[in-house]
Design a protein around this motif. Structure first.
Motif, PDB file in Angstrom:
ATOM      1  N   TYR A 116      92.517  46.018  48.322  1.00  0.00           N
ATOM      2  CA  TYR A 116      92.915  46.502  46.966  1.00  0.00           C
ATOM      3  C   TYR A 116      93.700  47.748  47.368  1.00  0.00           C
ATOM      4  O   TYR A 116      94.991  47.975  46.880  1.00  0.00           O
ATOM      5  CB  TYR A 116      92.154  46.508  45.836  1.00  0.00           C
ATOM      6  CG  TYR A 116      91.601  45.224  45.636  1.00  0.00           C
ATOM      7  CD1 TYR A 116      92.073  44.132  44.973  1.00  0.00           C
ATOM      8  CD2 TYR A 116      90.170  44.910  46.084  1.00  0.00           C
ATOM      9  CE1 TYR A 116      91.645  42.605  44.699  1.00  0.00           C
ATOM     10  CE2 TYR A 116      89.674  43.718  45.856  1.00  0.00           C
ATOM     11  CZ  TYR A 116      90.420  42.633  45.152  1.00  0.00           C
ATOM     12  OH  TYR A 116      89.598  41.388  44.960  1.00  0.00           O
ATOM     13  N   ALA A 117      93.119  48.751  47.771  1.00  0.00           N
ATOM     14  CA  ALA A 117      93.569  49.943  48.330  1.00  0.00           C
ATOM     15  C   ALA A 117      94.846  49.951  49.227  1.00  0.00           C
ATOM     16  O   ALA A 117      95.971  50.426  49.081  1.00  0.00           O
ATOM     17  CB  ALA A 117      92.498  50.856  48.887  1.00  0.00           C
ATOM     18  N   LEU A 147      97.775  48.627  47.105  1.00  0.00           N
ATOM     19  CA  LEU A 147      98.393  49.440  46.445  1.00  0.00           C
ATOM     20  C   LEU A 147      99.342  50.567  47.433  1.00  0.00           C
ATOM     21  O   LEU A 147     100.386  50.825  46.863  1.00  0.00           O
ATOM     22  CB  LEU A 147      97.497  50.310  45.610  1.00  0.00           C
ATOM     23  CG  LEU A 147      96.846  49.521  44.514  1.00  0.00           C
ATOM     24  CD1 LEU A 147      95.828  50.254  43.778  1.00  0.00           C
ATOM     25  CD2 LEU A 147      97.896  49.054  43.500  1.00  0.00           C
ATOM     26  N   ILE A 180     102.558  48.721  48.189  1.00  0.00           N
ATOM     27  CA  ILE A 180     103.409  48.800  47.159  1.00  0.00           C
ATOM     28  C   ILE A 180     103.952  49.939  47.046  1.00  0.00           C
ATOM     29  O   ILE A 180     105.559  50.144  46.873  1.00  0.00           O
ATOM     30  CB  ILE A 180     102.662  48.244  46.012  1.00  0.00           C
ATOM     31  CG1 ILE A 180     102.424  46.792  45.932  1.00  0.00           C
ATOM     32  CG2 ILE A 180     103.634  48.493  44.576  1.00  0.00           C
ATOM     33  CD1 ILE A 180     101.203  46.348  45.004  1.00  0.00           C
ATOM     34  N   VAL A 181     103.265  51.008  47.066  1.00  0.00           N
ATOM     35  CA  VAL A 181     103.731  52.624  46.917  1.00  0.00           C
ATOM     36  C   VAL A 181     104.831  52.971  48.105  1.00  0.00           C
ATOM     37  O   VAL A 181     105.994  53.116  47.929  1.00  0.00           O
ATOM     38  CB  VAL A 181     102.903  53.567  46.895  1.00  0.00           C
ATOM     39  CG1 VAL A 181     103.574  55.021  46.742  1.00  0.00           C
ATOM     40  CG2 VAL A 181     102.009  53.116  45.469  1.00  0.00           C
ATOM     41  N   PHE A 232      97.359  41.642  46.611  1.00  0.00           N
ATOM     42  CA  PHE A 232      98.687  41.643  45.805  1.00  0.00           C
ATOM     43  C   PHE A 232      99.962  41.135  46.585  1.00  0.00           C
ATOM     44  O   PHE A 232     101.032  41.389  45.823  1.00  0.00           O
ATOM     45  CB  PHE A 232      98.718  43.105  44.986  1.00  0.00           C
ATOM     46  CG  PHE A 232      97.548  43.461  44.502  1.00  0.00           C
ATOM     47  CD1 PHE A 232      96.660  43.005  43.744  1.00  0.00           C
ATOM     48  CD2 PHE A 232      96.976  44.794  45.140  1.00  0.00           C
ATOM     49  CE1 PHE A 232      95.628  43.519  42.966  1.00  0.00           C
ATOM     50  CE2 PHE A 232      96.009  45.270  44.691  1.00  0.00           C
ATOM     51  CZ  PHE A 232      95.240  44.967  43.570  1.00  0.00           C
TER      52      PHE A 232
END
Length: 150
Positions: free
Chosen positions: A11-12, A15, A18-19, A125
């Motif tokens: 999950y980290a 993210l 994504i960033v 994700f």
């Protein structure tokens, strides 16, 4: 504590991807379309077909968007990392050796961030994960799959 952190790793990483993808795509959009201050900070754009600015902006927009979505993450990240290495060595290092001296810190950070994604993949994700789950045949476990976010 370590087990909890390890379970949160996909999950980290998702993210992080994504960033990084969003920030990279925004650089390309700014250079190509003049949004958010544009290429020059005054709303300007790079001229179509000019080397290397226009090509870099296209790579930033397309590869950044692909990384953002987690679609073809490893390939897009490899192209993005290479483009940032080129930017650093061709543009910034001419001015001075160290990134702090030559304004090349963003290029170096993007280069290494994308290189990390080449080796780690998309994390959670990402569309890559959804597509990988669909291609796995029934009863055959998928290698190195992160769980999808709930």
């Amino acid at each position: 504590m370590s087990a909890r952190l390890n379970s949160a790793q996909p999950y980290a990483l998702g993210l992080f991807r994504i960033v990084i993808g969003l920030l990279f795509a925004v650089h390309g959009a700014a250079s190509l379309f003049g949004v958010l201050g544009g290429a020059t900070g005054t709303g300007g754009t790079v001229d179509a077909g000019t080397w290397p600015g226009w090509y870099a902006a296209v790579i930033q927009l397309v590869a950044g968007g692909s990384v953002l979505l987690g679609l073809g993450t490893r390939g897009a990240a490899l192209i993005a990392s290479g483009s940032m290495a080129y930017a650093y060595f061709d543009v910034h290092q001419r001015a001075a050796l160290w990134p702090i001296q030559n304004g090349g810190e963003p290029s170096v950070l993007f280069c290494w961030a994308f290189l990390l994604l080449v080796f780690t993949g998309s994390g959670a994700f990402g569309i890559d994960r959804l597509l990988a789950r669909r291609t796995v045949t029934a009863g055959e476990p998928a290698a190195e799959q992160a769980p999808l976010a709930a």
